[in-house]
Design a protein around this motif. Structure first.
Motif, mmCIF file in Angstrom:
data_model
loop_
_atom_site.group_PDB
_atom_site.id
_atom_site.type_symbol
_atom_site.label_atom_id
_atom_site.label_comp_id
_atom_site.label_asym_id
_atom_site.label_seq_id
_atom_site.Cartn_x
_atom_site.Cartn_y
_atom_site.Cartn_z
ATOM 1 N N ARG A 274 0.832 -1.206 0.000
ATOM 2 C CA ARG A 274 0.000 0.000 0.000
ATOM 3 C C ARG A 274 0.869 1.259 0.000
ATOM 4 O O ARG A 274 0.573 2.220 -0.712
ATOM 5 N N ASP A 275 1.929 1.251 0.773
ATOM 6 C CA ASP A 275 2.826 2.412 0.816
ATOM 7 C C ASP A 275 3.482 2.669 -0.540
ATOM 8 O O ASP A 275 3.677 3.816 -0.934
ATOM 9 N N MET A 276 3.827 1.596 -1.255
ATOM 10 C CA MET A 276 4.491 1.736 -2.544
ATOM 11 C C MET A 276 3.520 2.035 -3.686
ATOM 12 O O MET A 276 3.895 2.703 -4.650
ATOM 13 N N ASN A 277 2.278 1.541 -3.583
ATOM 14 C CA ASN A 277 1.340 1.617 -4.700
ATOM 15 C C ASN A 277 0.109 2.469 -4.435
ATOM 16 O O ASN A 277 -0.743 2.603 -5.305
ATOM 17 N N GLY A 278 -0.016 2.975 -3.227
ATOM 18 C CA GLY A 278 -1.197 3.759 -2.881
ATOM 19 C C GLY A 278 -2.355 2.882 -2.450
ATOM 20 O O GLY A 278 -2.221 1.665 -2.300
ATOM 21 N N LYS A 279 -3.467 3.515 -2.253
ATOM 22 C CA LYS A 279 -4.677 2.858 -1.777
ATOM 23 C C LYS A 279 -5.091 1.705 -2.703
ATOM 24 O O LYS A 279 -4.969 1.810 -3.924
ATOM 25 N N PHE A 280 -5.570 0.615 -2.109
ATOM 26 C CA PHE A 280 -6.078 -0.503 -2.903
ATOM 27 C C PHE A 280 -7.323 -0.060 -3.649
ATOM 28 O O PHE A 280 -8.242 0.516 -3.056
ATOM 29 N N LYS A 281 -7.352 -0.324 -4.949
ATOM 30 C CA LYS A 281 -8.488 0.090 -5.779
ATOM 31 C C LYS A 281 -9.642 -0.912 -5.700
ATOM 32 O O LYS A 281 -10.791 -0.552 -5.874
ATOM 33 N N ASN A 282 -9.300 -2.194 -5.450
ATOM 34 C CA ASN A 282 -10.315 -3.238 -5.322
ATOM 35 C C ASN A 282 -9.715 -4.432 -4.581
ATOM 36 O O ASN A 282 -8.506 -4.488 -4.353
ATOM 37 N N ARG A 283 -10.544 -5.364 -4.236
ATOM 38 C CA ARG A 283 -10.082 -6.531 -3.465
ATOM 39 C C ARG A 283 -9.121 -7.400 -4.254
ATOM 40 O O ARG A 283 -8.226 -8.009 -3.691
ATOM 41 N N GLN A 284 -9.322 -7.487 -5.559
ATOM 42 C CA GLN A 284 -8.462 -8.311 -6.401
ATOM 43 C C GLN A 284 -7.000 -7.873 -6.327
ATOM 44 O O GLN A 284 -6.093 -8.674 -6.501
ATOM 45 N N GLU A 285 -6.773 -6.607 -6.065
ATOM 46 C CA GLU A 285 -5.411 -6.087 -5.972
ATOM 47 C C GLU A 285 -4.643 -6.710 -4.801
ATOM 48 O O GLU A 285 -3.419 -6.771 -4.822
ATOM 49 N N LEU A 286 -5.354 -7.207 -3.799
ATOM 50 C CA LEU A 286 -4.700 -7.876 -2.665
ATOM 51 C C LEU A 286 -3.918 -9.103 -3.119
ATOM 52 O O LEU A 286 -2.942 -9.495 -2.486
ATOM 53 N N LYS A 287 -4.335 -9.711 -4.222
ATOM 54 C CA LYS A 287 -3.642 -10.903 -4.721
ATOM 55 C C LYS A 287 -2.220 -10.589 -5.156
ATOM 56 O O LYS A 287 -1.405 -11.482 -5.291
ATOM 57 N N VAL B 131 -5.907 -17.462 1.931
ATOM 58 C CA VAL B 131 -5.958 -16.291 2.809
ATOM 59 C C VAL B 131 -6.819 -15.223 2.164
ATOM 60 O O VAL B 131 -7.643 -14.584 2.821
ATOM 61 N N PHE B 132 -6.656 -15.036 0.862
ATOM 62 C CA PHE B 132 -7.455 -14.056 0.131
ATOM 63 C C PHE B 132 -8.946 -14.365 0.288
ATOM 64 O O PHE B 132 -9.748 -13.470 0.568
ATOM 65 N N GLU B 133 -9.327 -15.618 0.124
ATOM 66 C CA GLU B 133 -10.737 -16.018 0.258
ATOM 67 C C GLU B 133 -11.257 -15.730 1.655
ATOM 68 O O GLU B 133 -12.366 -15.215 1.814
#
Length: 44
Positions: free
Chosen positions: A16-29, A38-40
């Motif tokens: 998050r610090d390197m890429n900014g705010k997560f735009k959607n849940r899929q980005e967590l992957k 863990v994602f599920e």
């Protein structure tokens, strides 16, 4: 939260610090060491 280890939590913050705010849940992957199971759990 179940399945989120201190290492994964640190990796989420680093991502998050390197890429900014997560735009959607899929980005967590894209977070290092955050696997499909863990994602599920995290997004359910």
């Amino acid at each position: 939260m179940s399945g989120i280890t201190p290492t994964i939590a640190t990796n989420i913050v680093k991502y998050r610090d390197m890429n900014g705010k997560f735009k959607n849940r899929q980005e967590l992957k894209k977070v290092s060491r955050l696997g499909e199971k863990v994602f599920e759990r995290y997004t359910s």
